[in-house]
Design an enzyme around this catalytic site. Structure first.
Site, PDB file in Angstrom:
ATOM      1  N   THR A  76      72.913  50.960 146.866  1.00 43.81           N
ATOM      2  CA  THR A  76      73.928  50.235 146.110  1.00 43.81           C
ATOM      3  C   THR A  76      73.851  48.764 146.493  1.00 43.81           C
ATOM      4  OG1 THR A  76      75.354  52.190 146.195  1.00 43.81           O
ATOM      5  CG2 THR A  76      76.446  50.122 145.731  1.00 43.81           C
ATOM      6  N   GLY A 119      76.304  55.687 149.454  1.00 45.61           N
ATOM      7  CA  GLY A 119      76.676  57.072 149.241  1.00 45.61           C
ATOM      8  C   GLY A 119      77.942  57.492 149.972  1.00 45.61           C
TER       9      GLY A 119
END
EC number: 2.3.2.2
Length: 563
Positions: free
Chosen positions: A373, A456
């Site tokens: 991310t 995550g």
């Protein structure tokens, strides 16, 4: 002179012996905080940070700077972001003195049904290929944010990313590593290698990478707005490609997409109001953990103690039990968010913790433990602040790379359950459970910090550890992010022995042997791991001095910058 030098060396060595690695007395900080008066940007890539600061200096708002940085990251860090993915943001608006939340996550294809998976013997949605692709929400998210809080024209905001895409930029160390890893998996999918493997290989550290297809796409978006992506030429190219690849994402799915403004939710942790977005993301897991931990005097145990880490792990297990059951699209379920983050519920959950014994690991559902991310945060001279997170999921996403558009479509749909009756069970037009979460903290009704931790299932665990480091253990903004972290997971590498029921505790280097032995004595299975601990950025508002403090941790390639 020699005597003075010897004394100075002796003082420094004595300080090191007491655990202080820097002159400023910060034990864990890998670098100093950046402090600036007018504006600040913190991202996981130095060039993206510089682009954001340039936008601020040209009179752009914090939102303008955040969009500019995100566009650059989609080009420079495609291993964690891109316009084929989703976006979430929390914005502090100085004018109205309140927070605004944006859920810019996409929905599943309307023509793909739950029955399809059963009829084709598919027990779990695959990680790659056409099936896990959901509508990319990033671009719509940009325009929702810009329409409400932007100052500069979108052409100016996207200009830095367009320039770097066309002219090229040098690939940085950490990104090069993950790029190579992703390329080995995704090179088989149509269009991927043409865009992301020039000369037949992933670019290496220091190599100049160009993406002219993405430059063209961003130019069209800058000129034609969000409609060109969702209802125009780009939407048609995406739909045509997906049909060719046997996928279900259609033009109609793209044309009907819209983001949603949502109210952030919060709990008060020792005088600080911590804000997250409600599901379909996992932000409230951090709030649930903090609610449990507030019942203990963590400062008395101290950072890195086995007692503190035990409580942290047990609080995580309890929150993730609810995460596995409830966290999903609220348009399809009545979610008990207020109850889950309430004081009363925290008291009940706290009563399940045994200070001397590790509990069984509560079910993790089918939610993946890892993810790549980008998180960024910006602040402007007017006092506006943005906390923004964006992702393709699984690094570079599904591998589905529509022809000559320059980006990969996300595989966020992998996170749906196929268990009928589960809150997160797959349905057409539904938003999947989401891992990416922006965070924000206010104190006494004023902005205190925009922050986030990538990765995550690590994200809520990271949010809590950063906040506890600052609020309970008195660490500064940079040190709180650089301090070693714990990650609790529900799986382990095969060792020939059955995994302990309590899951696995992964410890980053920096925890001492006594801590490890103390955790083992309580029944925790301990493993070391070099990665999987996230990536942190933060901006803190120092109202007393009228300045911003910025931090970007050393686990990533990033940088904090201001002016």
């Amino acid at each position: 002179m020699r005597y003075v030098w010897a004394v100075l060396v002796g003082v420094l060595l004595a300080g090191s012996a007491f655990g202080y690695d820097r002159i400023a007395g910060k034990k864990f900080a890998g670098r100093s905080e950046v402090i600036a008066e007018h504006g600040m940007a913190c991202t996981s890539h130095p060039l993206a940070t510089q682009a954001a600061v340039d936008i601020l200096q040209k009179g752009g708002s914090a939102v303008d700077a955040a969009i500019a940085a995100n566009a650059c990251l989609g080009l420079m860090e495609p291993t964690g972001s891109g316009i084929g993915g989703d976006l979430f943001a929390i914005v502090w608006d100085a004018k109205t003195k309140r927070l605004y939340g944006l859920n810019a996550s996409g929905r599943s294809p309307k023509s793909l049904t739950l029955e399809y998976f059963g009829e084709n013997g598919i027990e779990d949605i695959p990680a790659f290929g056409p099936l896990p692709v959901s509508v990319p929400g990033c671009v719509d998210g940009w325009f929702e944010l810009h329409d409400r809080f932007g100052k500069l024209d979108m052409e100016d905001v996207l200009k830095p990313a367009i320039g770097y895409a066309r002219e090229g930029f040098p690939v940085t160390e950490v990104i090069a590593y993950y790029w190579g890893h992703n390329a080995k998996i995704l090179e088989e999918y149509a269009g991927f290698a043409e865009v992301f493997m020039p000369g037949g290989k992933a670019p290496e550290e220091g190599e100049i990478f160009r993406n002219p297809y993405l430059a063209d796409t961003l130019e069209k978006i800058a000129e034609g707005g969000r409609d060109v992506f969702y209802e125009g030429e780009i939407a048609r190219k995406i739909a045509e490609y997906m049909e060719e690849q046997g996928g279900f994402l259609s033009y109609e799915d793209l044309a009907s997409h819209e983001s949603e403004w949502v109210e952030p939710v919060s709990v008060n942790y020792r005088g600080y109001d911590v804000w997250e977005l409600p599901p379909n993301g996992q932000g409230i897991a951090a709030l649930q953990m903090l609610q449990v931990l507030e019942g203990y005097e963590l400062a008395e145990y101290g950072f890195g103690s086995s007692e503190y880490l035990h409580l942290l792990i047990e609080a995580k297990k309890l929150a993730f039990e609810d995460r596995a059951k409830f966290y999903s699209d609220p348009a399809f379920n009545d979610l008990p968010v207020a109850e889950l983050i309430s004081d009363e519920y925290a008291v009940k959950r706290r009563g399940l913790i045994d200070m001397d014994k590790a509990a069984d690991a509560y079910p993790a559902g089918n939610f993946a433990e890892h993810g790549d991310t980008v998180y960024l945060t910006t602040a402007d001279e007017a006092g506006n602040m943005v906390s923004l997170i964006q992702s393709n999921y699984r690094g570079m996403g599904s591998g589905m790379t529509p022809g000559k558009l320059g980006f990969v479509l996300q595989d966020r749909g992998e996170l749906f359950s196929l268990d009928e009756g589960h809150y997160n069970c797959y349905a057409p037009g539904k938003r999947p459970f989401h891992t990416i979460i922006p965070g924000f903290v206010t104190k006494d009704g004023e902005p205190w910090m925009g922050f986030g931790v990538m990765g995550g299932a690590m994200q809520p665990q990271g949010h809590v550890q950063v906040l506890v480091n600052m609020i309970d253990f008195g660490m500064g903004l940079q040190e709180a992010g650089d301090a070693p972290r714990m990650r609790h997971g529900g799986s382990s590498q095969p060792t020939g022995e059955e995994m302990a029921d309590g899951g696995v505790v992964y410890l980053e280097s920096g925890f001492d042997d006594a801590t490890v032995e103390g955790l083992k004595a309580k029944g925790h299975m301990i493993e070391s791991s070099r990665g999987g601990y996230g990536g942190y950025q933060a901006i803190r508002r120092d109202a007393e001095n009228g300045v911003y403090h910025g931090a970007s941790e050393s686990r990533k390639d990033g940088q904090a910058g201001g002016y």
